[in-house]
Write a protein that holds these residues in place. Structure first.
Motif, PDB file in Angstrom:
ATOM      1  N   PHE A  33     -39.475  -1.093  14.138  1.00  0.00           N
ATOM      2  CA  PHE A  33     -39.430   0.367  14.245  1.00  0.00           C
ATOM      3  C   PHE A  33     -38.214   0.773  15.066  1.00  0.00           C
ATOM      4  CE2 PHE A  33     -39.950   4.021  16.973  1.00  0.00           C
ATOM      5  CZ  PHE A  33     -40.295   5.022  16.083  1.00  0.00           C
ATOM      6  N   ASP A  34     -37.568   1.854  14.632  1.00  0.00           N
ATOM      7  CA  ASP A  34     -36.479   2.412  15.426  1.00  0.00           C
ATOM      8  C   ASP A  34     -36.208   3.836  14.962  1.00  0.00           C
ATOM      9  OD1 ASP A  34     -34.618   2.555  17.404  1.00  0.00           O
ATOM     10  OD2 ASP A  34     -33.385   0.905  16.701  1.00  0.00           O
ATOM     11  N   ALA A  35     -35.437   4.548  15.762  1.00  0.00           N
ATOM     12  CA  ALA A  35     -35.062   5.932  15.449  1.00  0.00           C
ATOM     13  C   ALA A  35     -33.549   6.051  15.471  1.00  0.00           C
ATOM     14  CB  ALA A  35     -35.686   6.892  16.459  1.00  0.00           C
ATOM     15  N   HIS A  36     -33.033   6.980  14.676  1.00  0.00           N
ATOM     16  CA  HIS A  36     -31.586   7.144  14.540  1.00  0.00           C
ATOM     17  C   HIS A  36     -31.261   8.630  14.411  1.00  0.00           C
ATOM     18  CE1 HIS A  36     -27.481   6.043  13.449  1.00  0.00           C
ATOM     19  NE2 HIS A  36     -27.550   6.910  12.463  1.00  0.00           N
ATOM     20  N   ARG A  37     -30.245   9.062  15.118  1.00  0.00           N
ATOM     21  CA  ARG A  37     -29.826  10.461  15.003  1.00  0.00           C
ATOM     22  C   ARG A  37     -29.114  10.690  13.670  1.00  0.00           C
ATOM     23  NH1 ARG A  37     -30.417  14.154  18.797  1.00  0.00           N
ATOM     24  NH2 ARG A  37     -30.754  13.544  20.971  1.00  0.00           N
ATOM     25  N   ILE A  38     -29.469  11.775  13.010  1.00  0.00           N
ATOM     26  CA  ILE A  38     -28.842  12.122  11.737  1.00  0.00           C
ATOM     27  C   ILE A  38     -27.527  12.833  12.023  1.00  0.00           C
ATOM     28  CG2 ILE A  38     -29.066  13.507   9.642  1.00  0.00           C
ATOM     29  CD1 ILE A  38     -32.068  13.081   9.808  1.00  0.00           C
ATOM     30  N   ASP A  39     -26.434  12.284  11.496  1.00  0.00           N
ATOM     31  CA  ASP A  39     -25.108  12.824  11.753  1.00  0.00           C
ATOM     32  C   ASP A  39     -24.799  13.948  10.770  1.00  0.00           C
ATOM     33  OD1 ASP A  39     -24.832  10.936  13.740  1.00  0.00           O
ATOM     34  OD2 ASP A  39     -23.896   9.478  12.419  1.00  0.00           O
ATOM     35  N   GLY A  40     -25.346  15.124  11.033  1.00  0.00           N
ATOM     36  CA  GLY A  40     -25.073  16.253  10.140  1.00  0.00           C
ATOM     37  C   GLY A  40     -25.757  17.515  10.628  1.00  0.00           C
ATOM     38  N   TRP A  75     -33.571  13.518  14.578  1.00  0.00           N
ATOM     39  CA  TRP A  75     -33.894  12.100  14.452  1.00  0.00           C
ATOM     40  C   TRP A  75     -34.593  11.780  13.130  1.00  0.00           C
ATOM     41  CZ3 TRP A  75     -32.495   8.790  18.400  1.00  0.00           C
ATOM     42  CH2 TRP A  75     -32.186   9.375  19.627  1.00  0.00           C
ATOM     43  N   ILE A  76     -34.314  10.580  12.626  1.00  0.00           N
ATOM     44  CA  ILE A  76     -35.124   9.994  11.561  1.00  0.00           C
ATOM     45  C   ILE A  76     -35.708   8.696  12.118  1.00  0.00           C
ATOM     46  CG2 ILE A  76     -33.058   8.927  10.526  1.00  0.00           C
ATOM     47  CD1 ILE A  76     -34.588   8.850   7.888  1.00  0.00           C
ATOM     48  N   LEU A  77     -37.026   8.550  12.008  1.00  0.00           N
ATOM     49  CA  LEU A  77     -37.740   7.375  12.497  1.00  0.00           C
ATOM     50  C   LEU A  77     -38.248   6.587  11.302  1.00  0.00           C
ATOM     51  CD1 LEU A  77     -38.373  10.028  14.405  1.00  0.00           C
ATOM     52  CD2 LEU A  77     -39.745   8.394  15.673  1.00  0.00           C
ATOM     53  N   THR A  78     -38.077   5.289  11.301  1.00  0.00           N
ATOM     54  CA  THR A  78     -38.470   4.472  10.150  1.00  0.00           C
ATOM     55  C   THR A  78     -39.145   3.182  10.596  1.00  0.00           C
ATOM     56  OG1 THR A  78     -36.301   3.412  10.068  1.00  0.00           O
ATOM     57  CG2 THR A  78     -36.632   5.316   8.658  1.00  0.00           C
ATOM     58  N   SER A 125     -40.361   9.355   9.309  1.00  0.00           N
ATOM     59  CA  SER A 125     -40.658  10.728   9.722  1.00  0.00           C
ATOM     60  C   SER A 125     -39.387  11.336  10.290  1.00  0.00           C
ATOM     61  CB  SER A 125     -41.787  10.772  10.758  1.00  0.00           C
ATOM     62  OG  SER A 125     -41.383  10.152  11.967  1.00  0.00           O
ATOM     63  N   ILE A 126     -39.343  12.651  10.326  1.00  0.00           N
ATOM     64  CA  ILE A 126     -38.197  13.386  10.866  1.00  0.00           C
ATOM     65  C   ILE A 126     -38.652  14.121  12.116  1.00  0.00           C
ATOM     66  CG2 ILE A 126     -36.477  15.182  10.427  1.00  0.00           C
ATOM     67  CD1 ILE A 126     -36.753  14.559   7.454  1.00  0.00           C
ATOM     68  N   VAL A 182     -43.492   9.131  17.017  1.00  0.00           N
ATOM     69  CA  VAL A 182     -43.679   7.710  16.693  1.00  0.00           C
ATOM     70  C   VAL A 182     -44.919   7.519  15.828  1.00  0.00           C
ATOM     71  CG1 VAL A 182     -44.081   5.404  17.645  1.00  0.00           C
ATOM     72  CG2 VAL A 182     -42.498   6.958  18.793  1.00  0.00           C
ATOM     73  N   MET A 183     -45.998   8.204  16.192  1.00  0.00           N
ATOM     74  CA  MET A 183     -47.235   8.062  15.438  1.00  0.00           C
ATOM     75  C   MET A 183     -47.164   8.768  14.081  1.00  0.00           C
ATOM     76  SD  MET A 183     -48.812   5.954  17.067  1.00  0.00           S
ATOM     77  CE  MET A 183     -50.043   5.902  15.775  1.00  0.00           C
ATOM     78  N   HIS A 184     -46.357   9.830  13.967  1.00  0.00           N
ATOM     79  CA  HIS A 184     -46.131  10.429  12.644  1.00  0.00           C
ATOM     80  C   HIS A 184     -45.528   9.397  11.701  1.00  0.00           C
ATOM     81  CE1 HIS A 184     -45.973  14.784  14.331  1.00  0.00           C
ATOM     82  NE2 HIS A 184     -47.184  14.465  13.917  1.00  0.00           N
ATOM     83  N   CYS A 185     -44.552   8.637  12.239  1.00  0.00           N
ATOM     84  CA  CYS A 185     -43.898   7.611  11.417  1.00  0.00           C
ATOM     85  C   CYS A 185     -44.896   6.518  11.032  1.00  0.00           C
ATOM     86  CB  CYS A 185     -42.713   7.020  12.176  1.00  0.00           C
ATOM     87  SG  CYS A 185     -41.770   5.803  11.245  1.00  0.00           S
ATOM     88  N   ALA A 186     -45.698   6.062  12.001  1.00  0.00           N
ATOM     89  CA  ALA A 186     -46.701   5.031  11.707  1.00  0.00           C
ATOM     90  C   ALA A 186     -47.721   5.533  10.690  1.00  0.00           C
ATOM     91  CB  ALA A 186     -47.392   4.604  13.000  1.00  0.00           C
ATOM     92  N   ARG A 187     -48.130   6.784  10.832  1.00  0.00           N
ATOM     93  CA  ARG A 187     -49.089   7.366   9.882  1.00  0.00           C
ATOM     94  C   ARG A 187     -48.509   7.409   8.474  1.00  0.00           C
ATOM     95  NH1 ARG A 187     -49.912  13.575  10.685  1.00  0.00           N
ATOM     96  NH2 ARG A 187     -47.839  13.473   9.743  1.00  0.00           N
TER      97      ARG A 187
END
Length: 641
Positions: free
Chosen positions: A215-222, A244-247, A260-261, A272-277
């Protein structure tokens, strides 16, 4: 000692003359260990007994790493001992200084410690963060003079005053103490040196799908445009800043399981839990409105392509040391709901999660960096060309972003991947399941609820008073919660209830008695029960009210008041992200909500409607009374005239 276990030599790399000498020496040593007499060894190899014993002694010595030299010591001209200066050797040339520096350091161990401390930054010998060699040498000369070394003594009697020797010595220290030496090149190099390349391998065999995920999160460049409604009812276009986009990615098959965004400045535990869900609940394709944008037929999410593994969960999840990952809700839901182990890697060491980091790079290069509204990877990136204006002019909206992300990830799962021998992640997953019979673990039926993923457990004491006539209630995040059942349960006064809180929707809480038995749903008092809102939004509103920035009356919907406040902050760029997040929360509707919860919300809505009607009737009566009083006064005035 068994010579069969000694380090060997690749004889083919030696020159012919050297190889013949080496082979002869090796033969003599092996014959000795086979109990052949020294006389027979001499006849067979021509090596006398003194040399045989000397070769064996060399082979049995240990190198700098603590490993036996073995057959490596038999290579001609191979140095197995560090050079030591023999001051009593009459053949020593006066001009040669080989070994003098090591002998000098043996005489002055304080100077040796000083050199090492200055180079490795130990014991605060200097305020300089990273001292250069020339300045270390300067301190070295000063220390020599303090010790009484004269110009006629070594090293002051040499041309460079021992500079080259100091340089060589410090280079040797850097090789011997690699981890400490990397601090001279920054924290990033030091982190890698301490945590990468030693011990157990980071990626042991991962054959089972869903055995381990990252699991990790990344800032969307836009930047993306969004339309918002002002308090006056007008529509305006604002800009969403970087978010952020979390995957979550499966290590064995490289499939993206879910994402999740987050519109927050820093993503939270609920994100974090939105992404897990989203990674566990079966995925549904979005309705695309961007012309030409399509889902590839070979792509998709695992839960879409293979219905038999819908609601699959993982065994181990690898995360970094972000603060949100230590939240109690994250730990509780991952361990007790999903049933997995958390592997929190070293701080600031993304290479421990290299698979998902590589995915983010692919997502940026094949997706967001190709858009005209990209901010690029840095402010000076040539791809960055007025992204805010481009987002507005081309109407690149937040809805477009959500569709684009969903399609990019879906297509990624159907694209050949070099890390899995150019198979697609979905193909490899199918092979593992249907050919090898490796199927992932499924979430239990009774746990398959969207609400459970966003649930945290809190304890609150029942308040109220028989003396004042205040019926029992509980207070949570500044709002009273009540129910008819609780109002008639005076025996629970001052009793601590266990509350199951859905952080996505605080309109209701589910209460349990201290013995664990279910008590029922409690509903937020007043207008707090009208509009769905998250724990984060509740805390933001309470903070503004406490600081007297917002003012709420009994008849105000707090979420609407907060939204109007955010729209009024035109100069604050961060407010746009917050308003979009609040708008999304207000439309929150979980799949298959419990009937008891729905009933509690309907009753609260009905009570608020009755209050609105009573208020409206009272206002009309007040207006009618005012008109009657006015007409009565006017009639009296005309009579007097």
């Amino acid at each position: 000692m068994n010579p069969e276990l000694w380090p060997t030599v690749d004889e083919s790399t030696l020159e012919n003359s050297v190889r013949l000498i080496y082979i002869n020496r090796k033969k003599a040593v092996m014959m000795y260990f086979k109990r052949v007499s020294l006389e027979e060894i001499k006849q067979e190899t021509g090596i006398v007994r003194q040399n045989v014993r000397r070769f064996i002694k060399r082979c049995m010595q240990y190198d700098q790493t603590g490993e036996v030299w073995g057959f490596r010591a038999l290579i001609p001209q191979k140095n197995v001992n560090e050079y030591q200066l023999d001051v009593f050797n009459r053949n020593q040339k006066n001009g040669r200084k080989t070994g003098e520096f090591n002998r000098f350091l043996d005489r002055y161990p304080d100077i040796k410690d000083l050199l090492e401390d200055l180079f490795l930054g130990r014991k605060r010998r200097s305020l300089e963060p990273v001292m250069k060699v020339k300045y270390i040498h300067k301190r070295f000369i000063e220390e020599c003079r303090k010790k009484g070394v004269t110009q006629a003594d070594y090293p002051l009697n040499t041309e460079w005053m021992g500079y080259k020797a100091v340089q060589r010595y410090l280079r040797r220290i850097s090789y011997e103490d690699f981890c400490r030496s990397t601090k001279r090149f920054g924290d990033d190099a030091s982190q890698k040196a301490r945590h990468v390349g030693e011990g157990q391998q980071n990626q042991i065999s991962n054959l089972f799908p869903f055995q381990k995920v990252q699991f990790d999160a990344h800032r969307i460049d836009g930047f993306f445009a969004v339309e918002l409604t002002t308090p006056e009812g007008d529509t305006v276009t604002r800009i969403l800043r970087r978010f952020w986009i979390l995957t979550i990615i499966d290590v064995a098959t490289r499939n993206i399981l879910g994402y999740s965004i987050s519109l927050n400045q820093e993503y939270s535990a609920s994100d974090v839990m939105h992404c897990a869900r989203n990674a566990v609940i079966p995925h549904k394709q979005l309705e695309l409105t961007i012309p030409g944008l399509t889902y590839h037929p070979v792509g998709g999410f695992p839960s879409e392509k293979f219905p038999e593994i819908a609601w699959s969960v993982w065994d181990i999840i690898c995360l970094d040391n972000a603060k949100s990952h230590y939240a109690q809700m994250v730990k509780d839901r991952l361990e007790n709901l999903i049933g997995c182990f958390m592997n929190l890697g070293p701080v600031a060491l993304p290479m421990r999660r290299g698979i998902i980091e590589r995915f983010f790079k692919t997502l940026e290069e094949n997706g967001f960096h190709r858009l005209p509204n990209t901010t690029g990877s840095e402010p000076k990136d040539p791809r960055r060309k007025d992204p805010e204006q481009q987002a507005i002019q081309l109407n690149i909206t937040y809805e477009h972003l959500k569709q684009l992300i969903d399609v990019l990830i879906s297509n990624y799962n159907g694209t050949p991947h070099g890390g899995i021998y150019h198979q697609t992640p979905l193909e490899l997953l199918e092979k593992r399941m249907k050919v090898s019979g490796l199927t992932p673990r499924l979430l239990e039926e009774e746990k398959r609820s969207e609400i459970l993923f966003m649930q945290t457990i809190q304890k609150r004491t029942v308040r109220g008073s028989l003396k004042s006539g205040k019926k029992p209630y509980i207070q949570y995040e500044g709002v009273p919660y009540r129910s008819d059942q609780l109002a008639n349960a005076a025996y629970l006064l001052n009793t601590e209830l266990l509350l199951h809180v859905n952080v996505d929707d605080l309109r209701t809480l589910k209460a349990y008695l201290p013995d664990g038995s279910e008590f029922g749903y409690l509903t937020a008092s007043g207008r707090w029960s009208l509009t769905a809102h998250s724990l984060q939004t509740r805390k933001s509103i309470n903070s503004l009210v406490k600081n007297k920035v917002l003012h709420l009356t009994t008849w105000d919907d707090p979420i609407f008041v907060y939204t109007n406040y955010l729209m009024s902050q035109k100069k604050s760029k961060k407010m746009v992200n917050k308003q979009v997040r609040v708008n999304e929360e207000s439309t929150y509707k979980p799949d298959n909500p419990p009937a008891e919860q729905t009933k509690a919300l309907e009753e609260a809505s009905f009570q608020n409607e009755l209050l609105d009607k009573a208020r409206e009737d009272q206002i009309n009566r007040d207006k009618l009374n005012e008109m009657e009083n006015y007409e009565r006064m006017l009639k009296q005035f005309k009579t007097k005239m």
